[in-house]
Design a protein around this motif. Structure first.
Motif, mmCIF file in Angstrom:
data_model
loop_
_atom_site.group_PDB
_atom_site.id
_atom_site.type_symbol
_atom_site.label_atom_id
_atom_site.label_comp_id
_atom_site.label_asym_id
_atom_site.label_seq_id
_atom_site.Cartn_x
_atom_site.Cartn_y
_atom_site.Cartn_z
ATOM 1 N N TRP A 1 -1.147 -2.495 -4.619
ATOM 2 C CA TRP A 1 -0.637 -2.959 -5.903
ATOM 3 C C TRP A 1 0.430 -4.017 -5.667
ATOM 4 C CZ3 TRP A 1 0.136 1.752 -3.736
ATOM 5 C CH2 TRP A 1 1.440 2.104 -3.416
ATOM 6 N N ILE B 1 -7.207 -0.936 5.003
ATOM 7 C CA ILE B 1 -6.591 -0.031 4.029
ATOM 8 C C ILE B 1 -7.678 0.712 3.264
ATOM 9 C CG2 ILE B 1 -5.208 0.080 1.920
ATOM 10 C CD1 ILE B 1 -3.638 -2.316 2.940
ATOM 11 N N ASP B 2 -7.536 2.025 3.179
ATOM 12 C CA ASP B 2 -8.376 2.855 2.314
ATOM 13 C C ASP B 2 -7.494 3.359 1.190
ATOM 14 O OD1 ASP B 2 -10.924 2.822 3.534
ATOM 15 O OD2 ASP B 2 -10.184 4.154 5.111
ATOM 16 N N GLY B 3 -7.819 2.995 -0.038
ATOM 17 C CA GLY B 3 -7.012 3.403 -1.178
ATOM 18 C C GLY B 3 -6.501 2.195 -1.938
ATOM 19 N N PRO B 4 -5.550 2.408 -2.838
ATOM 20 C CA PRO B 4 -5.085 1.298 -3.679
ATOM 21 C C PRO B 4 -4.027 0.432 -3.008
ATOM 22 C CG PRO B 4 -4.009 3.318 -4.342
ATOM 23 C CD PRO B 4 -4.995 3.693 -3.253
ATOM 24 N N TRP C 1 0.824 -1.212 0.000
ATOM 25 C CA TRP C 1 0.000 0.000 0.000
ATOM 26 C C TRP C 1 0.856 1.259 0.000
ATOM 27 C CZ3 TRP C 1 0.512 2.998 4.414
ATOM 28 C CH2 TRP C 1 1.119 2.371 5.501
ATOM 29 N N ALA C 2 2.177 1.126 0.207
ATOM 30 C CA ALA C 2 3.085 2.274 0.199
ATOM 31 C C ALA C 2 4.516 1.782 0.107
ATOM 32 C CB ALA C 2 2.913 3.110 1.463
ATOM 33 N N ARG D 1 -3.300 -3.107 6.932
ATOM 34 C CA ARG D 1 -1.938 -2.591 7.042
ATOM 35 C C ARG D 1 -1.558 -2.513 8.509
ATOM 36 N NH1 ARG D 1 -1.583 2.944 8.361
ATOM 37 N NH2 ARG D 1 -3.621 3.932 8.514
ATOM 38 N N ARG E 1 -3.897 -3.859 -9.707
ATOM 39 C CA ARG E 1 -4.024 -2.800 -8.711
ATOM 40 C C ARG E 1 -5.438 -2.910 -8.169
ATOM 41 N NH1 ARG E 1 -1.029 1.791 -8.460
ATOM 42 N NH2 ARG E 1 -1.887 3.474 -7.223
ATOM 43 N N SER F 1 -8.397 -1.378 -5.710
ATOM 44 C CA SER F 1 -8.887 -0.224 -4.960
ATOM 45 C C SER F 1 -9.719 -0.719 -3.793
ATOM 46 C CB SER F 1 -9.743 0.679 -5.854
ATOM 47 O OG SER F 1 -8.964 1.174 -6.911
ATOM 48 N N CYS F 2 -9.464 -0.165 -2.599
ATOM 49 C CA CYS F 2 -10.139 -0.632 -1.380
ATOM 50 C C CYS F 2 -10.836 0.525 -0.675
ATOM 51 C CB CYS F 2 -9.130 -1.234 -0.419
ATOM 52 S SG CYS F 2 -8.237 -2.637 -1.058
ATOM 53 N N GLU F 3 -11.948 0.215 -0.059
ATOM 54 C CA GLU F 3 -12.654 1.142 0.824
ATOM 55 C C GLU F 3 -12.907 0.404 2.129
ATOM 56 O OE1 GLU F 3 -16.177 2.588 -1.052
ATOM 57 O OE2 GLU F 3 -15.048 3.585 -2.649
#
Length: 156
Positions: free
Chosen positions: A95, A90-93, A41-42, A73, A111, A113-115
């Motif tokens: 990959w 996790i909020d966001g992508p 996620w980062a 995360r 990739r 995408s998560c909410e």
């Protein structure tokens, strides 16, 4: 201090990244097991010793975990007894951090995408979105190898 090495994927160097279940503590304090995935996620950088003894930085990826139909995360969270490591959704992508190994194993490079940790869309080698008629677990988890079972424990 660590010696800086150029980032190479495990598949590129002949090695292999293994994805295993880890004992974790979730956001609400419950304990469980989560699958360490090939997704991130980062990315971040940590200081290391450079090739000539000076200061340098090494790039690494933050691991995304899979449990209960969500991506998680690791984060430090304040609790009554101080700061503790807990899994947060996790909020966001997210990959693929190991695309060469994924391609070699036949796993699509995507990739997601998560909410709130729940996957809502997948793009890349394959496409899926929430509302296309099937859930993420049914449609994608087998392809992305998120349906792995924990290894059997040995008898003591």
């Amino acid at each position: 201090m660590c010696t800086i090495k150029p980032f190479t994927e495990p598949a590129a160097t002949g090695g292999k990244k293994y994805f295993r279940y880890r004992k974790v503590v979730f956001q609400d304090g419950t304990q469980g097991r989560a699958l360490e995935t090939r997704y991130t996620w980062a990315s971040a950088r940590r200081p290391c010793e450079g090739p000539r003894g000076g200061r340098a930085y090494q790039t690494f990826y933050r691991t995304a975990y899979w449990a209960g139909g969500r991506f998680w995360r690791m984060a430090n969270v304040p609790t009554e007894s101080g700061w503790k490591n807990r899994l947060l959704p996790i909020d966001g992508p997210v990959w693929d951090a190991y695309p060469l190994q994924s391609a070699a194993e036949g796993v699509p490079v995507v990739r997601v995408s998560c909410e709130g940790g729940r996957p809502v869309a997948v793009s890349g080698d394959v496409t899926w979105f929430d509302g296309c008629g099937s859930t993420f677990e049914v449609a994608m988890s087998g392809w992305l190898r998120l349906d792995r079972q924990p290894r059997a424990r040995r008898a003591a």
